[in-house]
Motif scaffolding. Structure first.
Motif, PDB file in Angstrom:
ATOM      1  N   ASP A  78       0.823  -1.212   0.000  1.00 10.55           N
ATOM      2  CA  ASP A  78       0.000   0.000   0.000  1.00 10.55           C
ATOM      3  C   ASP A  78       0.855   1.260   0.000  1.00 10.55           C
ATOM      4  OD1 ASP A  78      -2.300  -1.492  -0.047  1.00 10.55           O
ATOM      5  OD2 ASP A  78      -2.694  -1.332   2.104  1.00 10.55           O
ATOM      6  N   ARG A  79       1.934   1.280   0.761  1.00  6.96           N
ATOM      7  CA  ARG A  79       2.803   2.450   0.817  1.00  6.96           C
ATOM      8  C   ARG A  79       3.419   2.735  -0.554  1.00  6.96           C
ATOM      9  NH1 ARG A  79       4.010   7.428   2.445  1.00  6.96           N
ATOM     10  NH2 ARG A  79       6.243   7.831   2.583  1.00  6.96           N
ATOM     11  N   GLN A  80       3.838   1.691  -1.252  1.00  8.59           N
ATOM     12  CA  GLN A  80       4.425   1.865  -2.589  1.00  8.59           C
ATOM     13  C   GLN A  80       3.387   2.372  -3.571  1.00  8.59           C
ATOM     14  OE1 GLN A  80       5.852  -2.290  -2.546  1.00  8.59           O
ATOM     15  NE2 GLN A  80       7.857  -1.478  -3.157  1.00  8.59           N
ATOM     16  N   ARG A  81       2.172   1.879  -3.457  1.00  3.90           N
ATOM     17  CA  ARG A  81       1.093   2.344  -4.335  1.00  3.90           C
ATOM     18  C   ARG A  81       0.786   3.821  -4.071  1.00  3.90           C
ATOM     19  NH1 ARG A  81      -2.287  -1.673  -6.591  1.00  3.90           N
ATOM     20  NH2 ARG A  81      -4.180  -0.469  -6.193  1.00  3.90           N
ATOM     21  N   THR A  82       0.813   4.219  -2.815  1.00  2.00           N
ATOM     22  CA  THR A  82       0.573   5.626  -2.467  1.00  2.00           C
ATOM     23  C   THR A  82       1.638   6.522  -3.091  1.00  2.00           C
ATOM     24  OG1 THR A  82      -0.515   5.049  -0.393  1.00  2.00           O
ATOM     25  CG2 THR A  82       0.408   7.267  -0.557  1.00  2.00           C
ATOM     26  N   LEU A  83       2.888   6.118  -3.006  1.00  5.41           N
ATOM     27  CA  LEU A  83       3.978   6.918  -3.584  1.00  5.41           C
ATOM     28  C   LEU A  83       3.866   6.987  -5.098  1.00  5.41           C
ATOM     29  CD1 LEU A  83       6.981   5.716  -1.383  1.00  5.41           C
ATOM     30  CD2 LEU A  83       5.818   7.937  -1.309  1.00  5.41           C
ATOM     31  N   LEU A  84       3.458   5.884  -5.719  1.00  3.30           N
ATOM     32  CA  LEU A  84       3.284   5.864  -7.169  1.00  3.30           C
ATOM     33  C   LEU A  84       2.165   6.817  -7.583  1.00  3.30           C
ATOM     34  CD1 LEU A  84       4.443   4.470  -9.676  1.00  3.30           C
ATOM     35  CD2 LEU A  84       2.729   2.680  -9.395  1.00  3.30           C
ATOM     36  N   ARG A  85       1.060   6.797  -6.833  1.00  6.32           N
ATOM     37  CA  ARG A  85      -0.037   7.730  -7.107  1.00  6.32           C
ATOM     38  C   ARG A  85       0.418   9.175  -6.960  1.00  6.32           C
ATOM     39  NH1 ARG A  85      -3.236   4.236  -3.967  1.00  6.32           N
ATOM     40  NH2 ARG A  85      -3.070   5.653  -2.183  1.00  6.32           N
ATOM     41  N   ARG A  86       1.174   9.431  -5.900  1.00  6.12           N
ATOM     42  CA  ARG A  86       1.572  10.802  -5.583  1.00  6.12           C
ATOM     43  C   ARG A  86       2.472  11.391  -6.664  1.00  6.12           C
ATOM     44  NH1 ARG A  86       4.223  11.332   0.105  1.00  6.12           N
ATOM     45  NH2 ARG A  86       2.076  10.800   0.687  1.00  6.12           N
ATOM     46  N   HIS A  87       3.367  10.578  -7.212  1.00  5.27           N
ATOM     47  CA  HIS A  87       4.386  11.109  -8.107  1.00  5.27           C
ATOM     48  C   HIS A  87       4.096  10.882  -9.596  1.00  5.27           C
ATOM     49  CE1 HIS A  87       7.148  12.250  -4.907  1.00  5.27           C
ATOM     50  NE2 HIS A  87       6.853  11.115  -4.309  1.00  5.27           N
ATOM     51  N   GLN A 112       2.795  19.808  -4.444  1.00  6.83           N
ATOM     52  CA  GLN A 112       4.242  19.776  -4.657  1.00  6.83           C
ATOM     53  C   GLN A 112       4.980  19.774  -3.327  1.00  6.83           C
ATOM     54  OE1 GLN A 112       5.530  22.459  -8.064  1.00  6.83           O
ATOM     55  NE2 GLN A 112       3.440  23.178  -7.753  1.00  6.83           N
ATOM     56  N   LEU A 113       4.494  20.560  -2.379  1.00  9.23           N
ATOM     57  CA  LEU A 113       5.112  20.588  -1.052  1.00  9.23           C
ATOM     58  C   LEU A 113       4.975  19.229  -0.369  1.00  9.23           C
ATOM     59  CD1 LEU A 113       3.900  24.073   0.266  1.00  9.23           C
ATOM     60  CD2 LEU A 113       6.050  23.516  -0.903  1.00  9.23           C
ATOM     61  N   ILE A 114       3.807  18.615  -0.529  1.00  7.41           N
ATOM     62  CA  ILE A 114       3.581  17.291   0.059  1.00  7.41           C
ATOM     63  C   ILE A 114       4.551  16.272  -0.528  1.00  7.41           C
ATOM     64  CG2 ILE A 114       1.919  15.377   0.194  1.00  7.41           C
ATOM     65  CD1 ILE A 114      -0.294  17.529   0.346  1.00  7.41           C
ATOM     66  N   ALA A 115       4.876  16.445  -1.818  1.00  9.56           N
ATOM     67  CA  ALA A 115       5.799  15.524  -2.486  1.00  9.56           C
ATOM     68  C   ALA A 115       7.265  15.836  -2.178  1.00  9.56           C
ATOM     69  CB  ALA A 115       5.570  15.557  -3.989  1.00  9.56           C
ATOM     70  N   ALA A 157      -4.368  22.153 -13.574  1.00  7.48           N
ATOM     71  CA  ALA A 157      -2.999  22.551 -13.231  1.00  7.48           C
ATOM     72  C   ALA A 157      -2.538  21.845 -11.973  1.00  7.48           C
ATOM     73  CB  ALA A 157      -2.931  24.071 -13.061  1.00  7.48           C
ATOM     74  N   ARG A 158      -3.416  21.734 -10.998  1.00  9.05           N
ATOM     75  CA  ARG A 158      -3.061  21.011  -9.763  1.00  9.05           C
ATOM     76  C   ARG A 158      -2.758  19.545 -10.063  1.00  9.05           C
ATOM     77  NH1 ARG A 158      -7.721  20.461  -5.442  1.00  9.05           N
ATOM     78  NH2 ARG A 158      -8.548  19.317  -7.234  1.00  9.05           N
ATOM     79  N   ALA A 159      -3.558  18.925 -10.922  1.00 13.71           N
ATOM     80  CA  ALA A 159      -3.327  17.522 -11.274  1.00 13.71           C
ATOM     81  C   ALA A 159      -1.981  17.331 -11.951  1.00 13.71           C
ATOM     82  CB  ALA A 159      -4.453  17.027 -12.189  1.00 13.71           C
ATOM     83  N   ALA A 160      -1.516  18.375 -12.658  1.00 15.86           N
ATOM     84  CA  ALA A 160      -0.251  18.279 -13.397  1.00 15.86           C
ATOM     85  C   ALA A 160       0.942  18.766 -12.584  1.00 15.86           C
ATOM     86  CB  ALA A 160      -0.350  19.094 -14.685  1.00 15.86           C
ATOM     87  N   ALA A 161       0.699  19.225 -11.356  1.00 15.13           N
ATOM     88  CA  ALA A 161       1.738  19.911 -10.585  1.00 15.13           C
ATOM     89  C   ALA A 161       2.998  19.081 -10.390  1.00 15.13           C
ATOM     90  CB  ALA A 161       1.178  20.346  -9.229  1.00 15.13           C
ATOM     91  N   ASN A 162       2.841  17.796 -10.119  1.00 11.87           N
ATOM     92  CA  ASN A 162       3.993  16.932  -9.860  1.00 11.87           C
ATOM     93  C   ASN A 162       4.463  16.178 -11.102  1.00 11.87           C
ATOM     94  OD1 ASN A 162       4.330  17.576  -7.116  1.00 11.87           O
ATOM     95  ND2 ASN A 162       2.702  16.164  -6.520  1.00 11.87           N
TER      96      ASN A 162
END
Length: 228
Positions: A78-87, A112-115, A157-162
């Motif tokens: 789950d943690r790896q999936r969360t990171l994949l979603r985030r980035h 972006q700050l969260i990432a 724009a927010r969706a594309a931020a990272n």
């Protein structure tokens, strides 16, 4: 680097057990390439949201494989999936879901700050994205001070931020009038091309769907090409 960004193979999703089981996806197969926009047009209840949730790693399928950027996701914790979603994955919904107490700029800077990005770099990225969306002059306005089309462009724009590889858009123009829908779709398309990302856009708007690179639907739990 492969041109294939997203690959679904024989994806199945069943809810419930026994006689009460509902088979929503029964072997869905779909490939999305970099720089490609694929429109998903299907009636309510066909499984559009389920398919998008699986593509976005919000749900684990009952069976089948989901690969993103060449990475097999079925075995990820789950943690790896969360990171994949985030980035690597960006989401745009029918309702913008912007945080009302923050400005347009701040709404884009926050993920972006969260990432882990620094404030200065994140703000510069946010300003650039607002300029691309054609609303740089609205950077310091809060969502309530923006029109519906402006709100949705901030959401894109927010969706594309990272700099995600994959953008999933679920009825992103559903609440907008036809002229504003055209503007928002054009902005989304330009961003996908510029970032060489891939995009699945679920929509009931056939005029917009025809502007995608190809159109697919869901028939009896499987993804099929659709001619409009």
């Amino acid at each position: 680097m492969s041109d294939v960004l997203l690959s679904l193979r024989d994806v199945r999703q069943t809810y419930g057990d026994g006689e009460a089981a509902v088979n929503v996806l029964t072997g869905a197969t779909l490939t999305i390439n970099r720089g490609e926009i694929v429109a998903l047009v299907a009636p309510s209840g066909a499984g559009k949201s389920t398919l998008l949730h699986i593509c976005g790693l919000l749900e684990r399928p009952t069976g089948g494989d989901v690969d993103i950027d060449g990475e097999r996701t079925s075995k990820l914790a789950d943690r790896q999936r969360t990171l994949l979603r985030r980035h690597r994955i960006g989401y745009v919904y029918q309702f913008h879901h912007l945080l009302p107490e923050f400005s347009a700029l701040e709404n884009i800077t926050m993920p972006q700050l969260i990432a882990g990005e620094g404030q200065g770099t994140a703000d510069e990225r946010s300003k650039a994205l607002l300029d691309i969306m054609g609303i740089g002059h609205r950077a310091h306005h809060r969502p309530a001070e923006l029109s519906g089309g402006e709100q949705q462009r901030v959401a894109i724009a927010r969706a594309a931020a990272n700099r995600p590889s994959l953008v999933l858009a679920d009825e992103p123009t559903g609440n907008l009038d036809p002229a504003t829908s055209d503007t928002v779709f054009a902005a989304l398309s330009d961003l996908i091309r510029q970032q060489n990302a891939g995009c699945i856009i679920a929509t009931h708007n056939h005029d917009l769907a025809r502007r995608a690179d190809r159109v697919v639907t869901i028939v009896q739990g499987k993804v099929e090409p659709l001619a409009l």
